[in-house]
Design a protein around this motif. Structure first.
Motif, PDB file in Angstrom:
ATOM      1  N   ASN A 177       0.425  -3.809  -9.261  1.00  0.00           N
ATOM      2  CA  ASN A 177      -0.175  -5.121  -9.483  1.00  0.00           C
ATOM      3  C   ASN A 177      -1.446  -5.283  -8.645  1.00  0.00           C
ATOM      4  N   HIS A 178      -1.384  -4.850  -7.401  1.00  0.00           N
ATOM      5  CA  HIS A 178      -2.539  -4.963  -6.506  1.00  0.00           C
ATOM      6  C   HIS A 178      -3.726  -4.153  -7.034  1.00  0.00           C
ATOM      7  N   LEU A 179      -3.445  -2.942  -7.518  1.00  0.00           N
ATOM      8  CA  LEU A 179      -4.512  -2.107  -8.068  1.00  0.00           C
ATOM      9  C   LEU A 179      -5.145  -2.748  -9.302  1.00  0.00           C
ATOM     10  N   GLU A 180      -4.301  -3.335 -10.140  1.00  0.00           N
ATOM     11  CA  GLU A 180      -4.779  -3.913 -11.397  1.00  0.00           C
ATOM     12  C   GLU A 180      -5.500  -5.248 -11.208  1.00  0.00           C
ATOM     13  N   THR A 181      -5.231  -5.932 -10.119  1.00  0.00           N
ATOM     14  CA  THR A 181      -5.812  -7.264  -9.943  1.00  0.00           C
ATOM     15  C   THR A 181      -6.789  -7.291  -8.761  1.00  0.00           C
ATOM     16  N   CYS A 182      -6.270  -7.303  -7.575  1.00  0.00           N
ATOM     17  CA  CYS A 182      -7.089  -7.475  -6.377  1.00  0.00           C
ATOM     18  C   CYS A 182      -8.123  -6.357  -6.209  1.00  0.00           C
ATOM     19  N   MET A 183      -7.683  -5.121  -6.370  1.00  0.00           N
ATOM     20  CA  MET A 183      -8.615  -4.014  -6.147  1.00  0.00           C
ATOM     21  C   MET A 183      -9.638  -3.924  -7.272  1.00  0.00           C
ATOM     22  N   ARG A 184      -9.226  -4.244  -8.484  1.00  0.00           N
ATOM     23  CA  ARG A 184     -10.184  -4.264  -9.593  1.00  0.00           C
ATOM     24  C   ARG A 184     -11.293  -5.286  -9.296  1.00  0.00           C
ATOM     25  N   SER A 185     -10.908  -6.448  -8.805  1.00  0.00           N
ATOM     26  CA  SER A 185     -11.896  -7.476  -8.449  1.00  0.00           C
ATOM     27  C   SER A 185     -12.809  -7.000  -7.328  1.00  0.00           C
ATOM     28  N   ALA A 186     -12.228  -6.317  -6.346  1.00  0.00           N
ATOM     29  CA  ALA A 186     -13.018  -5.810  -5.226  1.00  0.00           C
ATOM     30  C   ALA A 186     -14.024  -4.752  -5.698  1.00  0.00           C
ATOM     31  N   ILE A 187     -13.631  -3.923  -6.637  1.00  0.00           N
ATOM     32  CA  ILE A 187     -14.542  -2.924  -7.197  1.00  0.00           C
ATOM     33  C   ILE A 187     -15.724  -3.621  -7.862  1.00  0.00           C
ATOM     34  N   GLY A 221     -18.226  -4.724  -5.541  1.00  0.00           N
ATOM     35  CA  GLY A 221     -18.910  -3.662  -4.799  1.00  0.00           C
ATOM     36  C   GLY A 221     -18.359  -3.434  -3.404  1.00  0.00           C
ATOM     37  N   GLU A 222     -17.116  -3.744  -3.170  1.00  0.00           N
ATOM     38  CA  GLU A 222     -16.510  -3.618  -1.839  1.00  0.00           C
ATOM     39  C   GLU A 222     -15.853  -2.248  -1.660  1.00  0.00           C
ATOM     40  N   ASP A 223     -16.647  -1.206  -1.855  1.00  0.00           N
ATOM     41  CA  ASP A 223     -16.130   0.163  -1.838  1.00  0.00           C
ATOM     42  C   ASP A 223     -15.458   0.545  -0.521  1.00  0.00           C
ATOM     43  N   GLU A 224     -16.092   0.241   0.588  1.00  0.00           N
ATOM     44  CA  GLU A 224     -15.546   0.635   1.898  1.00  0.00           C
ATOM     45  C   GLU A 224     -14.207  -0.041   2.170  1.00  0.00           C
ATOM     46  N   GLU A 225     -14.096  -1.303   1.830  1.00  0.00           N
ATOM     47  CA  GLU A 225     -12.843  -2.026   2.028  1.00  0.00           C
ATOM     48  C   GLU A 225     -11.725  -1.418   1.171  1.00  0.00           C
ATOM     49  N   ILE A 226     -12.061  -1.047  -0.040  1.00  0.00           N
ATOM     50  CA  ILE A 226     -11.081  -0.447  -0.948  1.00  0.00           C
ATOM     51  C   ILE A 226     -10.582   0.879  -0.388  1.00  0.00           C
ATOM     52  N   ILE A 227     -11.503   1.707   0.063  1.00  0.00           N
ATOM     53  CA  ILE A 227     -11.127   3.015   0.612  1.00  0.00           C
ATOM     54  C   ILE A 227     -10.241   2.836   1.838  1.00  0.00           C
ATOM     55  N   ARG A 228     -10.611   1.926   2.723  1.00  0.00           N
ATOM     56  CA  ARG A 228      -9.816   1.669   3.929  1.00  0.00           C
ATOM     57  C   ARG A 228      -8.405   1.205   3.547  1.00  0.00           C
ATOM     58  N   GLU A 229      -8.319   0.333   2.567  1.00  0.00           N
ATOM     59  CA  GLU A 229      -7.025  -0.179   2.130  1.00  0.00           C
ATOM     60  C   GLU A 229      -6.168   0.928   1.513  1.00  0.00           C
ATOM     61  N   LEU A 230      -6.777   1.755   0.678  1.00  0.00           N
ATOM     62  CA  LEU A 230      -6.030   2.856   0.062  1.00  0.00           C
ATOM     63  C   LEU A 230      -5.518   3.839   1.108  1.00  0.00           C
ATOM     64  N   LYS A 231      -6.310   4.107   2.126  1.00  0.00           N
ATOM     65  CA  LYS A 231      -5.870   4.985   3.213  1.00  0.00           C
ATOM     66  C   LYS A 231      -4.654   4.395   3.920  1.00  0.00           C
ATOM     67  N   THR A 232      -4.657   3.084   4.114  1.00  0.00           N
ATOM     68  CA  THR A 232      -3.516   2.417   4.741  1.00  0.00           C
ATOM     69  C   THR A 232      -2.267   2.587   3.874  1.00  0.00           C
ATOM     70  N   PHE A 233      -2.405   2.381   2.560  1.00  0.00           N
ATOM     71  CA  PHE A 233      -1.261   2.553   1.664  1.00  0.00           C
ATOM     72  C   PHE A 233      -0.729   3.980   1.724  1.00  0.00           C
ATOM     73  N   MET A 234      -1.637   4.943   1.763  1.00  0.00           N
ATOM     74  CA  MET A 234      -1.226   6.339   1.763  1.00  0.00           C
ATOM     75  C   MET A 234      -0.444   6.711   3.020  1.00  0.00           C
ATOM     76  N   LYS A 235      -0.750   6.076   4.143  1.00  0.00           N
ATOM     77  CA  LYS A 235      -0.025   6.343   5.396  1.00  0.00           C
ATOM     78  C   LYS A 235       1.452   6.007   5.267  1.00  0.00           C
ATOM     79  N   TYR A 236       1.749   4.967   4.522  1.00  0.00           N
ATOM     80  CA  TYR A 236       3.107   4.470   4.448  1.00  0.00           C
ATOM     81  C   TYR A 236       3.858   4.921   3.216  1.00  0.00           C
ATOM     82  N   LYS A 237       3.198   5.621   2.313  1.00  0.00           N
ATOM     83  CA  LYS A 237       3.847   6.080   1.096  1.00  0.00           C
ATOM     84  C   LYS A 237       4.664   7.322   1.398  1.00  0.00           C
ATOM     85  N   ARG A 238       5.926   7.291   0.986  1.00  0.00           N
ATOM     86  CA  ARG A 238       6.801   8.448   1.185  1.00  0.00           C
ATOM     87  C   ARG A 238       6.460   9.507   0.173  1.00  0.00           C
ATOM     88  N   GLY A 239       6.841  10.730   0.500  1.00  0.00           N
ATOM     89  CA  GLY A 239       6.667  11.740  -0.511  1.00  0.00           C
ATOM     90  C   GLY A 239       6.088  12.978   0.018  1.00  0.00           C
TER      91      GLY A 239
END
Length: 88
Positions: A57-67, A70-88
């Protein structure tokens, strides 16, 4: 979050909560460890499903709006945070 995703998320949270209460009860009653672990795995699985729904949902709504803003740096920082906590 709106609509079906919100309803699905709430339903899954209630399910996870029920599983977690069962784990608490099983530990309190000194149930067989393997049975507790199986129930705990149900909690973990439920939480992972909830996390995936919210992330989608976040990718489809909030991050799409951020793209679009033009908030590229914020998006990258946020995705890195998600990746830290994703299991796998």
């Amino acid at each position: 979050m709106q609509g079906q995703k919100k309803m699905d998320t709430i339903r899954r949270i209630k399910t996870a909560s029920g599983h977690l209460k069962a784990v608490e009860r099983m530990v309190d009653e000194d149930k067989y460890c393997a049975d507790v672990l199986l129930q705990l795995q149900a909690v973990i699985s439920s939480l992972e499903k909830i996390s995936n729904i919210i992330l989608e949902n976040h990718l489809e709504t909030c991050m799409r709006s951020a793209i679009l803003r033009g908030e590229d740096e914020e998006i990258i920082r946020e995705l890195k945070t998600f990746m830290k906590y994703k299991r796998g």
